[in-house]
Design a protein around this motif. Structure first.
Motif, PDB file in Angstrom:
ATOM      1  N   ARG A   1       0.806  -1.229   0.000  1.00 19.47           N
ATOM      2  CA  ARG A   1       0.000   0.000   0.000  1.00 19.47           C
ATOM      3  C   ARG A   1       0.833   1.270   0.000  1.00 19.47           C
ATOM      4  NH1 ARG A   1      -4.241  -2.223   4.367  1.00 19.47           N
ATOM      5  NH2 ARG A   1      -2.364  -3.152   5.171  1.00 19.47           N
ATOM      6  N   ALA A   2       2.142   1.153   0.188  1.00 21.09           N
ATOM      7  CA  ALA A   2       3.009   2.324   0.276  1.00 21.09           C
ATOM      8  C   ALA A   2       3.052   3.051  -1.058  1.00 21.09           C
ATOM      9  CB  ALA A   2       4.408   1.900   0.699  1.00 21.09           C
TER      10      ALA A   2
ATOM     11  N   ARG B   1       8.284   1.866   0.767  1.00 18.88           N
ATOM     12  CA  ARG B   1       8.085   0.489   0.302  1.00 18.88           C
ATOM     13  C   ARG B   1       9.364  -0.333   0.461  1.00 18.88           C
ATOM     14  NH1 ARG B   1       4.962   1.362  -3.415  1.00 18.88           N
ATOM     15  NH2 ARG B   1       6.372   2.394  -4.858  1.00 18.88           N
ATOM     16  N   ILE B   2      10.495   0.240   0.066  1.00 19.03           N
ATOM     17  CA  ILE B   2      11.773  -0.465   0.167  1.00 19.03           C
ATOM     18  C   ILE B   2      12.100  -0.766   1.630  1.00 19.03           C
ATOM     19  CG2 ILE B   2      14.269  -0.198  -0.153  1.00 19.03           C
ATOM     20  CD1 ILE B   2      13.530   1.406  -2.742  1.00 19.03           C
ATOM     21  N   GLY B   3      11.894   0.210   2.497  1.00 23.50           N
ATOM     22  CA  GLY B   3      12.163   0.010   3.921  1.00 23.50           C
ATOM     23  C   GLY B   3      11.310  -1.087   4.519  1.00 23.50           C
ATOM     24  N   LEU B   4      10.025  -1.076   4.214  1.00 19.83           N
ATOM     25  CA  LEU B   4       9.124  -2.099   4.737  1.00 19.83           C
ATOM     26  C   LEU B   4       9.490  -3.486   4.218  1.00 19.83           C
ATOM     27  CD1 LEU B   4       5.800  -0.113   4.512  1.00 19.83           C
ATOM     28  CD2 LEU B   4       6.777  -1.058   6.611  1.00 19.83           C
ATOM     29  N   LEU B   5       9.861  -3.573   2.952  1.00 18.00           N
ATOM     30  CA  LEU B   5      10.255  -4.872   2.398  1.00 18.00           C
ATOM     31  C   LEU B   5      11.559  -5.382   3.023  1.00 18.00           C
ATOM     32  CD1 LEU B   5       9.287  -4.392  -1.352  1.00 18.00           C
ATOM     33  CD2 LEU B   5       8.141  -5.814   0.372  1.00 18.00           C
ATOM     34  N   LYS B   6      12.466  -4.463   3.351  1.00 19.18           N
ATOM     35  CA  LYS B   6      13.701  -4.874   4.030  1.00 19.18           C
ATOM     36  C   LYS B   6      13.399  -5.404   5.427  1.00 19.18           C
ATOM     37  CE  LYS B   6      17.061  -2.007   1.622  1.00 19.18           C
ATOM     38  NZ  LYS B   6      18.062  -0.930   1.756  1.00 19.18           N
TER      39      LYS B   6
END
Length: 67
Positions: free
Chosen positions: A27-28, A34-39
């Protein structure tokens, strides 16, 4: 609490956080977010996988399906 119980709880928590971060990343609207959450989701997955390797008995009794 026993080590087994603690590991089971930590495994559940890492899988829960992985799922939340992955969902929020979908949803980002900002790439950096988005990159931070995926990391973070990847770190949680690795931590949960490590618990499963070290304590396979606990992992067999609880496992989230991965998205």
């Amino acid at each position: 609490m026993s080590t087994q119980g603690q590991m089971k709880r930590e495994l559940r928590e890492f899988r829960r956080l992985e799922k939340i971060c992955t969902s929020e990343a979908e949803r980002a609207w900002m790439d950096l977010e988005r990159i931070g959450l995926l990391k973070v989701a990847e770190d949680c997955r690795r931590a949960a996988d490590e618990i499963e390797v070290r304590f396979p008995k606990e992992a067999a009794t609880f496992h989230f399906s991965r998205p």
